[in-house]
Each structure stands twice: as C-alpha cells, then as structure tokens.
Scaffold this motif. Structure first.
Motif, PDB file in Angstrom:
ATOM      1  N   VAL A 100       3.972  -5.558  -8.735  1.00 40.94           N
ATOM      2  CA  VAL A 100       2.711  -5.175  -9.368  1.00 40.94           C
ATOM      3  C   VAL A 100       2.883  -5.223 -10.888  1.00 40.94           C
ATOM      4  O   VAL A 100       3.852  -4.674 -11.433  1.00 40.94           O
ATOM      5  CB  VAL A 100       2.285  -3.769  -8.915  1.00 40.94           C
ATOM      6  N   THR A 101       1.937  -5.880 -11.579  1.00 43.39           N
ATOM      7  CA  THR A 101       2.047  -6.039 -13.031  1.00 43.39           C
ATOM      8  C   THR A 101       0.789  -5.646 -13.791  1.00 43.39           C
ATOM      9  O   THR A 101       0.800  -5.656 -15.030  1.00 43.39           O
ATOM     10  CB  THR A 101       2.373  -7.499 -13.396  1.00 43.39           C
ATOM     11  N   THR A 102      -0.287  -5.305 -13.090  1.00 48.00           N
ATOM     12  CA  THR A 102      -1.537  -4.984 -13.779  1.00 48.00           C
ATOM     13  C   THR A 102      -2.085  -3.643 -13.312  1.00 48.00           C
ATOM     14  O   THR A 102      -1.782  -3.175 -12.210  1.00 48.00           O
ATOM     15  CB  THR A 102      -2.611  -6.057 -13.513  1.00 48.00           C
ATOM     16  N   ARG A 103      -2.921  -3.053 -14.144  1.00 49.61           N
ATOM     17  CA  ARG A 103      -3.556  -1.782 -13.796  1.00 49.61           C
ATOM     18  C   ARG A 103      -4.444  -1.948 -12.565  1.00 49.61           C
ATOM     19  O   ARG A 103      -4.515  -1.064 -11.722  1.00 49.61           O
ATOM     20  CB  ARG A 103      -4.383  -1.261 -14.972  1.00 49.61           C
TER      21      ARG A 103
ATOM     22  N   VAL B   8       6.156  -5.668   0.784  1.00 46.91           N
ATOM     23  CA  VAL B   8       5.459  -6.953   0.677  1.00 46.91           C
ATOM     24  C   VAL B   8       5.241  -7.316  -0.783  1.00 46.91           C
ATOM     25  O   VAL B   8       5.029  -6.450  -1.625  1.00 46.91           O
ATOM     26  CB  VAL B   8       4.100  -6.914   1.429  1.00 46.91           C
ATOM     27  N   SER B   9       5.301  -8.610  -1.055  1.00 45.13           N
ATOM     28  CA  SER B   9       5.005  -9.094  -2.400  1.00 45.13           C
ATOM     29  C   SER B   9       4.063 -10.288  -2.307  1.00 45.13           C
ATOM     30  O   SER B   9       2.869 -10.166  -2.473  1.00 45.13           O
ATOM     31  CB  SER B   9       6.305  -9.466  -3.130  1.00 45.13           C
ATOM     32  N   SER B  10       4.601 -11.476  -1.998  1.00 48.67           N
ATOM     33  CA  SER B  10       3.756 -12.673  -1.963  1.00 48.67           C
ATOM     34  C   SER B  10       2.705 -12.616  -0.864  1.00 48.67           C
ATOM     35  O   SER B  10       1.657 -13.253  -0.971  1.00 48.67           O
ATOM     36  CB  SER B  10       4.622 -13.928  -1.790  1.00 48.67           C
ATOM     37  N   GLY B  11       2.955 -11.839   0.182  1.00 45.48           N
ATOM     38  CA  GLY B  11       2.017 -11.759   1.301  1.00 45.48           C
ATOM     39  C   GLY B  11       0.691 -11.093   0.978  1.00 45.48           C
ATOM     40  O   GLY B  11      -0.242 -11.150   1.792  1.00 45.48           O
ATOM     41  N   VAL B  12       0.589 -10.459  -0.188  1.00 43.38           N
ATOM     42  CA  VAL B  12      -0.684  -9.847  -0.590  1.00 43.38           C
ATOM     43  C   VAL B  12      -1.158 -10.448  -1.920  1.00 43.38           C
ATOM     44  O   VAL B  12      -1.793  -9.783  -2.734  1.00 43.38           O
ATOM     45  CB  VAL B  12      -0.591  -8.308  -0.690  1.00 43.38           C
ATOM     46  N   GLU B  13      -0.839 -11.740  -2.112  1.00 41.16           N
ATOM     47  CA  GLU B  13      -1.224 -12.422  -3.346  1.00 41.16           C
ATOM     48  C   GLU B  13      -2.142 -13.601  -3.070  1.00 41.16           C
ATOM     49  O   GLU B  13      -2.044 -14.261  -2.027  1.00 41.16           O
ATOM     50  CB  GLU B  13       0.026 -12.911  -4.090  1.00 41.16           C
TER      51      GLU B  13
ATOM     52  N   GLY C 238       2.306 -14.059  -8.117  1.00 33.28           N
ATOM     53  CA  GLY C 238       2.193 -12.999  -9.112  1.00 33.28           C
ATOM     54  C   GLY C 238       0.818 -12.394  -9.253  1.00 33.28           C
ATOM     55  O   GLY C 238       0.637 -11.459 -10.025  1.00 33.28           O
ATOM     56  N   VAL C 239      -0.166 -12.912  -8.509  1.00 34.52           N
ATOM     57  CA  VAL C 239      -1.549 -12.416  -8.609  1.00 34.52           C
ATOM     58  C   VAL C 239      -1.897 -11.632  -7.344  1.00 34.52           C
ATOM     59  O   VAL C 239      -2.129 -12.213  -6.278  1.00 34.52           O
ATOM     60  CB  VAL C 239      -2.551 -13.571  -8.804  1.00 34.52           C
TER      61      VAL C 239
ATOM     62  N   GLU D 165      -6.693  -7.521  -3.995  1.00 36.25           N
ATOM     63  CA  GLU D 165      -7.035  -6.168  -3.544  1.00 36.25           C
ATOM     64  C   GLU D 165      -7.344  -6.124  -2.051  1.00 36.25           C
ATOM     65  O   GLU D 165      -6.910  -5.200  -1.350  1.00 36.25           O
ATOM     66  CB  GLU D 165      -8.231  -5.628  -4.332  1.00 36.25           C
ATOM     67  N   THR D 166      -8.069  -7.094  -1.554  1.00 31.88           N
ATOM     68  CA  THR D 166      -8.423  -7.093  -0.131  1.00 31.88           C
ATOM     69  C   THR D 166      -7.175  -7.227   0.738  1.00 31.88           C
ATOM     70  O   THR D 166      -7.036  -6.548   1.762  1.00 31.88           O
ATOM     71  CB  THR D 166      -9.410  -8.235   0.177  1.00 31.88           C
ATOM     72  N   ARG D 167      -6.268  -8.081   0.334  1.00 33.94           N
ATOM     73  CA  ARG D 167      -5.034  -8.266   1.120  1.00 33.94           C
ATOM     74  C   ARG D 167      -4.171  -7.014   1.085  1.00 33.94           C
ATOM     75  O   ARG D 167      -3.548  -6.658   2.100  1.00 33.94           O
ATOM     76  CB  ARG D 167      -4.266  -9.484   0.597  1.00 33.94           C
TER      77      ARG D 167
END
Length: 214
Positions: A11-14, A188-193, A197-198, A201-203
């Motif tokens: 996570v990198t953004t508010r 999870v990282s890429s699985g909710v992008e 890196g993006v 929210e829905t995922r």
C-alpha cells in the motif's frame, strides 16, 4: 472478527490504505524494497503511518536490508512488525528482533516440501512465518508476481511458529486457500491491483469478504 488475519501488502497511497481499513484487514504492508513498483518512499511513510495508527497494524517489508535502512523505515512508518523477504538467515532474524524490539516475520519461499521444512530453523528467533511462492531464477523481485505454490505442501506442516500464506492469492481463490490450508493469515499484493502497484478498492473489499465468508 472471524476468519484469518488479512494483510494487504504494498500500500502506497492514502486511498488504498483507507480502502484496506474499511475492508477490515488486520495488517497493512509497507514495501521498503526500492526496485518494487510498490516501494514506499520514506518521505511518504509518516502520513500513512499516522492514518493507520490505532486502526490497523503496520508491517514493513524488507529484502536483505542493512540495519540503518531498517531503522529509518521503522522510524518513518512507526512499524509494528518487520517482515524479512530476502535471504536473511536465523541469526539475522534474531539480531533484528533484539535490536528493534519488534516482532520479526520471515518469508519462506516454497517450491517443494524441503522448502517448507526450512521454517523450523527460525523457531525462537522469528515470531511468524509467511509461506510464499518461490520466484523464478533471475526474477527482479522476490514476491508480488502473482505466483502460487502447491498449498497441499502445507497440510503436513506442524511447526511451532504461527504462519500465514502468500503468493498468487486473489479474490477468486482466497476462500479455497483458507479452507485448504487452515492458514491463520492471508497476504495479498498483486491480487488486489488493477496494475502493478495500483490497488483496487473493489478487489480489496472482495478479497477481505471472501477470506472471511467461507
């Protein structure tokens, strides 16, 4: 809340952190590996740390980082735990645990049964084991590539340390992963992008819901 703990990593953004908190994930991962598209700059960490304070636990992800780099990240992000995703051996895990007084998580990269067995070496020096898929030889990143391993390899694991599952998890398969392994945490990282890196929210929301509603 019932079900496994859930860590949304990279996570990198508010906005992504807010989505993670709203979905009631238990942990957020801040990636401090510069080559990663999910790298969190030290200058951006304090604002996210403050946003997370008292709402979600903050885990810093490191790959063979030195003490001064980890110290800067711990301070900038007010980390609650240190996750080691490189080739850190048990002695290194023990040293960091002693120096920083934080729980240390060790990622074990898995391709076969022998890899799972390596977790035993971290008994007494790490606090948590995270089993992840072994990346291909020569890969630029140690994780976050959406790769999975054979979860059946964990069925016989009876190690003394609590453990979690990472690697290739996504909204569509997380419920099966939890049912099949009995894991205490899913990461999870890429699985909710929607792109590297993006965060989407829905995922994130669907992943957390599916992990808990088996």
């Amino acid at each position: 809340m019932s079900g496994p703990d859930i860590k949304i990593c990279g996570v990198t953004t508010r906005e992504a952190l807010d989505a993670t908190i709203r979905a009631q994930a238990s942990h957020v991962g801040f990636n401090f590996f510069p080559p990663s598209p999910r790298f969190l700059k030290f200058a951006d960490a304090p604002a996210l740390a403050a946003q997370a304070a008292g709402r979600i636990l903050r885990v810093g992800v490191f790959v063979d980082a030195d003490d001064s780099f980890i110290a800067d990240a711990v301070a900038a992000a007010s980390l609650d735990a240190i996750q080691l995703h490189g080739k850190e051996d048990p002695a290194r895990a023990a040293a960091l645990r002693t120096r920083f007084g934080k729980p240390v998580w060790k990622v074990i990269s898995v391709a076969g049964p022998g890899d799972v067995a390596k977790a035993a070496a971290y008994t007494g020096v790490a606090d948590f084991i995270l089993f992840d898929a072994k990346t291909p030889k020569g890969a630029a990143l140690p994780g976050g590539l959406g790769l999975a391993f054979d979860w059946d390899l964990l069925k016989a694991y009876k190690g003394p340390l609590p453990w979690g599952l990472a690697g290739g998890l996504a909204p569509a398969n997380v419920a099966d992963a939890v049912r099949g392994t009995g894991t205490a945490m899913v990461d999870v990282s890429s699985g909710v992008e929607s792109a590297p890196g993006v965060k989407d929210e829905t995922r994130i929301r669907t992943f957390c819901f599916n992990a808990r509603n088996l």
